[in-house]
Design an enzyme around this catalytic site. Structure first.
Site: not given
Ligand code: BG6
Length: 458
Positions: A165, A363
């Site tokens: 990202e 992801e």
């Molecule tokens: C993703 C990232 O976009 O979101 C991760 O690549 C991150 O590193 C994940 O942990 C979740 O984010 P959050 O803010 O909901 O904990």
């Protein structure tokens, strides 16, 4: 029953800085997160910093067993640059080489495909002190670091990733003050974006030089930009939002060049980055072999209500307003919209506009605050997460039936992990982490994920 293609990959993603933790004698140097936490711990949820995390550095052997117990056939993590080369550009830390080799061998010994990312928002602090990604010397240091990784672990890694990202540190570091250096500096932000792309392309080149059959990609958060309506002004807002948000890295990474319209917009604001003529050739000639796509929520935009203040610093959002669609479906435990069709739309865009390049959903996942309230009979009963995954998989399956070249689904994440300013607020894991004693417990979704993988569908 929805069945996925043969050899479809099932697994999860995490990152070094969010899972490993630190030991006093591990030789790791500080990255920007370590430094920032020491300076301003109040910025981090409950003041939980990056040194704690889920102690994967100490417990990886046992944790890798959880990969098997939850049905993984693929696993993605990242090398911490500041662990491997503590000052970013000097001596290599032998303990880090040994650690990552043990982890990677452990993954492979369990019959799991290994994806390794080189950069998950974690710049060594020594480099940040010299200007970080604004300074071109960081590009050279990254290329050296990447080459060291390919040489040390190329024999065992199945798929490399240059950056996770990359738009996020640009937005959060130079516009929204959510990542270090937390400034508002559009000129610097655009320079950082360009240097990051150049570094990614140089890593692709180095990877193929070290191993002509090595596979390398980039992971992008490709949320489509949906316009509020079909009004021309809303459509224009969505097109421009997508240029900044997605195409700024997607086009140079996959097609080898920036979209003309994006370049014109940046030129109009007099924000073109410094570059050398040869840089554009490097980007042109070193496209990725495959894409990783992260998708959590859609971006919805509308034409702006107000004209921009000409004296204010430039933000891409001078061209669009964020838009909350009435009646949208929400994840109430995280505050993000759920829009499963986004997966299908991304797949179609890749198929129609990016040569149907091979990709993996790297992801997707559901963060839940206060998840312990769902514990029954000692186990977190996260049926909401199972439903979330199923609903997204239906869309992915439909896209694959129609020809999408998607090779796998990786959930964020396998064991609840630390997350930047949010620390442990939002839990995403198939496995629960108890921060008090670092114990792990499989959630209902972890058991279900194993069946999903074994059945290659549901
Ligand atoms: C993703 C990232 O976009 O979101 C991760 O690549 C991150 O590193 C994940 O942990 C979740 O984010 P959050 O803010 O909901 O904990």
């Amino acid at each position: 029953m929805i069945t996925f293609p043969k050899d479809f990959l099932w697994g999860s993603s995490t990152s070094g800085p969010q899972s490993e933790g630190r030991l006093p004698d591990d030789g790791k140097g500080d990255n920007t997160w370590d430094y920032w936490f020491k300076q301003e711990p109040q910025k981090f949820h409950n003041q939980v910093g990056p040194e704690l995390t889920s102690t994967f550095y100490e417990h990886y052997e046992k944790d890798l067993d959880y990969l098997v117990e939850t049905g993984h056939t693929a696993f993605r993590t990242s090398i911490q640059w500041s662990r491997l080369i503590p000052d970013g550009d000097g001596e290599v830390n032998d303990k880090a080489i040994a650690f990552y080799r043990n982890v990677f061998e452990g993954v492979k010994a369990r019959g799991i495909e290994l994806l390794v990312n080189l950069y998950h928002f974690d710049l060594p602090m020594c480099l940040e002190e010299k200007g970080g990604w604004i300074n071109r010397s960081t590009v050279d240091a990254y290329e050296r670091y990447a080459r060291i990784c390919f040489e040390a672990f190329g024999d065992i890694v199945d798929r490399w990733i240059t950056f996770n990202e990359p738009i996020v540190p640009v937005e959060c570091g130079y516009f929204y003050q959510l990542h270090y250096p937390a400034t508002v500096d559009p000129k610097a932000g655009i320079q950082v974006a360009f240097h990051t792309q150049l570094a990614s392309s140089l890593a692709v080149k180095a990877c193929h030089e070290v191993g002509s059959d090595y596979k390398i990609g980039i992971v992008l958060n490709l949320t489509p930009a949906y316009p509020r309506s079909q009004h021309p002004a809303d459509l224009k807002a969505a097109r421009i939002a997508e240029l900044f948000q997605a195409k700024s890295f997607l086009d140079p990474s996959v097609k080898g060049e920036y979209p003309e319209e994006l370049v014109e917009l940046i030129k109009a604001h007099d924000l073109l980055p410094d570059y050398q003529e040869d840089d554009l050739r490097v980007i042109k000639e070193n496209c990725v072999d495959y894409l990783g796509v992260n998708y959590y929520q859609p971006l919805r935009v509308a034409a702006t209500k107000h004209l921009a203040n000409p004296e204010a610093p430039f933000f891409p959002s001078v061209y669009f307003d964020h838009y909350e669609m009435p009646g949208r479906k929400m994840n109430p435990h995280r505050g993000w919209e759920i829009y499963e069709q986004g997966v299908y739309d991304i797949a179609r865009d890749i198929k129609e506009n990016y040569g149907n390049i091979e990709w993996i959903l790297t992801e997707n996942g559901m963060g839940v605050e206060g998840e312990e309230k769902f514990r029954e009979n000692g186990m977190i009963q996260d049926d909401y997460r199972i439903d979330f995954i199923k609903d997204h998989l239906r869309e992915l399956h439909k896209a694959i039936e129609e020809g999408a070249n998607c090779k796998g689904y990786l959930l964020w994440t396998f064991i609840d992990c630390w997350s930047w300013l949010n620390s442990y607020k939002n839990r995403y894991g198939l496995v629960e982490l108890d921060l008090k004693d670092q114990s792990r417990k499989i959630k209902k979704s972890g058991k279900w994920f194993k069946e999903l993988s074994q059945n290659n569908g549901f």
